[in-house]
Design a protein around this motif. Structure first.
Motif, PDB file in Angstrom:
ATOM      1  N   TYR A   2       0.928  -1.374  -0.147  1.00  0.00           N
ATOM      2  CA  TYR A   2      -0.057  -0.017   0.070  1.00  0.00           C
ATOM      3  C   TYR A   2       1.052   1.301   0.091  1.00  0.00           C
ATOM      4  N   VAL A   3       0.365   2.276  -0.445  1.00  0.00           N
ATOM      5  CA  VAL A   3       1.275   3.631  -0.589  1.00  0.00           C
ATOM      6  C   VAL A   3       0.546   4.588   0.360  1.00  0.00           C
ATOM      7  N   ILE A   4       1.112   5.213   0.901  1.00  0.00           N
ATOM      8  CA  ILE A   4       0.513   6.514   1.756  1.00  0.00           C
ATOM      9  C   ILE A   4       0.704   7.700   0.815  1.00  0.00           C
ATOM     10  N   VAL A   5      -0.575   8.222   0.761  1.00  0.00           N
ATOM     11  CA  VAL A   5      -0.761   9.611   0.058  1.00  0.00           C
ATOM     12  C   VAL A   5      -1.282  10.542   0.780  1.00  0.00           C
ATOM     13  N   ARG A   6      -1.657  11.552   0.285  1.00  0.00           N
ATOM     14  CA  ARG A   6      -2.155  12.591   0.731  1.00  0.00           C
ATOM     15  C   ARG A   6      -3.074  13.417  -0.307  1.00  0.00           C
ATOM     16  N   CYS A   7      -4.261  13.782   0.148  1.00  0.00           N
ATOM     17  CA  CYS A   7      -5.116  14.445  -0.920  1.00  0.00           C
ATOM     18  C   CYS A   7      -4.653  15.806  -1.115  1.00  0.00           C
ATOM     19  N   PRO A   8      -4.473  16.210  -2.420  1.00  0.00           N
ATOM     20  CA  PRO A   8      -4.115  17.390  -2.710  1.00  0.00           C
ATOM     21  C   PRO A   8      -5.103  18.564  -2.501  1.00  0.00           C
ATOM     22  N   GLY A   9      -6.352  18.282  -2.188  1.00  0.00           N
ATOM     23  CA  GLY A   9      -7.207  19.352  -1.861  1.00  0.00           C
ATOM     24  C   GLY A   9      -7.317  19.458  -0.227  1.00  0.00           C
ATOM     25  N   CYS A  10      -7.634  18.757   0.504  1.00  0.00           N
ATOM     26  CA  CYS A  10      -7.764  18.959   1.853  1.00  0.00           C
ATOM     27  C   CYS A  10      -6.777  18.729   2.621  1.00  0.00           C
ATOM     28  N   ARG A  11      -5.484  17.743   2.009  1.00  0.00           N
ATOM     29  CA  ARG A  11      -4.339  17.483   2.659  1.00  0.00           C
ATOM     30  C   ARG A  11      -4.707  16.195   3.838  1.00  0.00           C
ATOM     31  N   THR A  12      -5.627  15.467   3.607  1.00  0.00           N
ATOM     32  CA  THR A  12      -5.782  14.513   4.453  1.00  0.00           C
ATOM     33  C   THR A  12      -5.017  13.333   4.094  1.00  0.00           C
ATOM     34  N   PHE A  13      -4.181  12.718   5.023  1.00  0.00           N
ATOM     35  CA  PHE A  13      -3.549  11.470   4.816  1.00  0.00           C
ATOM     36  C   PHE A  13      -4.475  10.371   4.383  1.00  0.00           C
ATOM     37  N   SER A  14      -4.161   9.501   3.461  1.00  0.00           N
ATOM     38  CA  SER A  14      -4.786   8.285   3.228  1.00  0.00           C
ATOM     39  C   SER A  14      -3.836   7.069   2.651  1.00  0.00           C
ATOM     40  N   TYR A  15      -4.302   6.034   2.378  1.00  0.00           N
ATOM     41  CA  TYR A  15      -3.394   5.020   1.535  1.00  0.00           C
ATOM     42  C   TYR A  15      -4.172   4.469   0.444  1.00  0.00           C
ATOM     43  N   VAL A  16      -3.485   3.900  -0.581  1.00  0.00           N
ATOM     44  CA  VAL A  16      -4.200   3.096  -1.821  1.00  0.00           C
ATOM     45  C   VAL A  16      -3.337   1.939  -1.926  1.00  0.00           C
ATOM     46  N   ASP A  17      -4.145   1.135  -2.549  1.00  0.00           N
ATOM     47  CA  ASP A  17      -3.513  -0.235  -2.882  1.00  0.00           C
ATOM     48  C   ASP A  17      -2.424   0.255  -4.000  1.00  0.00           C
ATOM     49  N   ARG A  18      -1.207  -0.485  -4.013  1.00  0.00           N
ATOM     50  CA  ARG A  18      -0.285   0.121  -4.982  1.00  0.00           C
ATOM     51  C   ARG A  18      -0.732   0.246  -6.468  1.00  0.00           C
ATOM     52  N   TYR A  19      -1.387  -0.675  -6.985  1.00  0.00           N
ATOM     53  CA  TYR A  19      -1.910  -0.695  -8.243  1.00  0.00           C
ATOM     54  C   TYR A  19      -3.282   0.005  -8.695  1.00  0.00           C
ATOM     55  N   GLN A  20      -3.878   0.676  -7.582  1.00  0.00           N
ATOM     56  CA  GLN A  20      -5.003   1.582  -7.680  1.00  0.00           C
ATOM     57  C   GLN A  20      -4.545   2.817  -8.443  1.00  0.00           C
ATOM     58  N   ARG A  21      -5.438   3.386  -9.357  1.00  0.00           N
ATOM     59  CA  ARG A  21      -5.057   4.601 -10.142  1.00  0.00           C
ATOM     60  C   ARG A  21      -5.353   5.671  -9.610  1.00  0.00           C
ATOM     61  N   TRP A  22      -6.769   5.471  -9.100  1.00  0.00           N
ATOM     62  CA  TRP A  22      -7.439   6.829  -8.403  1.00  0.00           C
ATOM     63  C   TRP A  22      -7.897   6.594  -6.975  1.00  0.00           C
ATOM     64  N   LYS A  23      -7.920   7.820  -6.184  1.00  0.00           N
ATOM     65  CA  LYS A  23      -8.268   7.595  -4.953  1.00  0.00           C
ATOM     66  C   LYS A  23      -9.488   8.772  -4.735  1.00  0.00           C
ATOM     67  N   LEU A  24     -10.354   8.292  -4.128  1.00  0.00           N
ATOM     68  CA  LEU A  24     -11.622   9.318  -3.526  1.00  0.00           C
ATOM     69  C   LEU A  24     -11.242   9.638  -2.250  1.00  0.00           C
ATOM     70  N   CYS A  25     -11.192  10.954  -2.095  1.00  0.00           N
ATOM     71  CA  CYS A  25     -11.005  11.501  -0.760  1.00  0.00           C
ATOM     72  C   CYS A  25     -12.096  11.042   0.085  1.00  0.00           C
ATOM     73  N   PRO A  26     -11.993  10.414   1.271  1.00  0.00           N
ATOM     74  CA  PRO A  26     -13.194  10.072   2.194  1.00  0.00           C
ATOM     75  C   PRO A  26     -13.584  11.671   3.036  1.00  0.00           C
ATOM     76  N   VAL A  27     -12.640  12.673   3.000  1.00  0.00           N
ATOM     77  CA  VAL A  27     -13.057  13.793   3.948  1.00  0.00           C
ATOM     78  C   VAL A  27     -13.723  14.779   3.018  1.00  0.00           C
ATOM     79  N   CYS A  28     -13.063  14.880   1.829  1.00  0.00           N
ATOM     80  CA  CYS A  28     -13.693  16.252   1.028  1.00  0.00           C
ATOM     81  C   CYS A  28     -14.117  15.546  -0.436  1.00  0.00           C
ATOM     82  N   GLY A  29     -14.083  14.388  -0.819  1.00  0.00           N
ATOM     83  CA  GLY A  29     -14.670  14.114  -1.950  1.00  0.00           C
ATOM     84  C   GLY A  29     -13.878  14.073  -3.194  1.00  0.00           C
ATOM     85  N   GLN A  30     -12.899  14.477  -3.101  1.00  0.00           N
ATOM     86  CA  GLN A  30     -12.148  14.985  -4.039  1.00  0.00           C
ATOM     87  C   GLN A  30     -11.636  13.492  -4.902  1.00  0.00           C
TER      88      GLN A  30
END
Ligand SMILES: [Zn+2]
Length: 88
Positions: A2-30
């Motif tokens: 898994y990769v730890i990433v951060r939402c470019p909109g609200c800067r919430t830390f999150s994580y994604v499966d390494r092969y996942q291409r898109w992440k939907l931010c659970p906080v701001c919906g971006q």
């Protein structure tokens, strides 16, 4: 992995499966493209990912800072690598 990433909109830390291409931010919906945001750390499973996300939030909050420095990101990776080695 898994990769730890951060939402470019609200800067919430999150994580994604390494092969996942898109992440939907659970906080701001971006929805953001994973390859376009910095990868903070790669970890082995989602329990570790969740733990580290919480630690990062807490750390920046305590330090009253907005982001990690490149040195701190290096440190984080080094510490994680050492921790994984000890676990085996
Ligand atoms: Zn967000």
């Amino acid at each position: 992995m898994y990769v730890i990433v951060r939402c470019p909109g609200c800067r919430t830390f999150s994580y994604v499966d390494r092969y996942q291409r898109w992440k939907l931010c659970p906080v701001c919906g971006q929805a953001y493209e994973v390859s376009r945001v910095p990868a903070y750390l790669e970890v082995e499973d989602h329990v570790e990912a969740e733990h580290i996300v919480r630690q990062l939030d807490k750390y920046l909050h305590t330090m009253k800072r907005k982001d990690l420095t490149p040195e701190e990101m290096e440190d984080l990776r080094r510490q994680y690598a050492m921790w994984v080695r000890k676990k085996i």
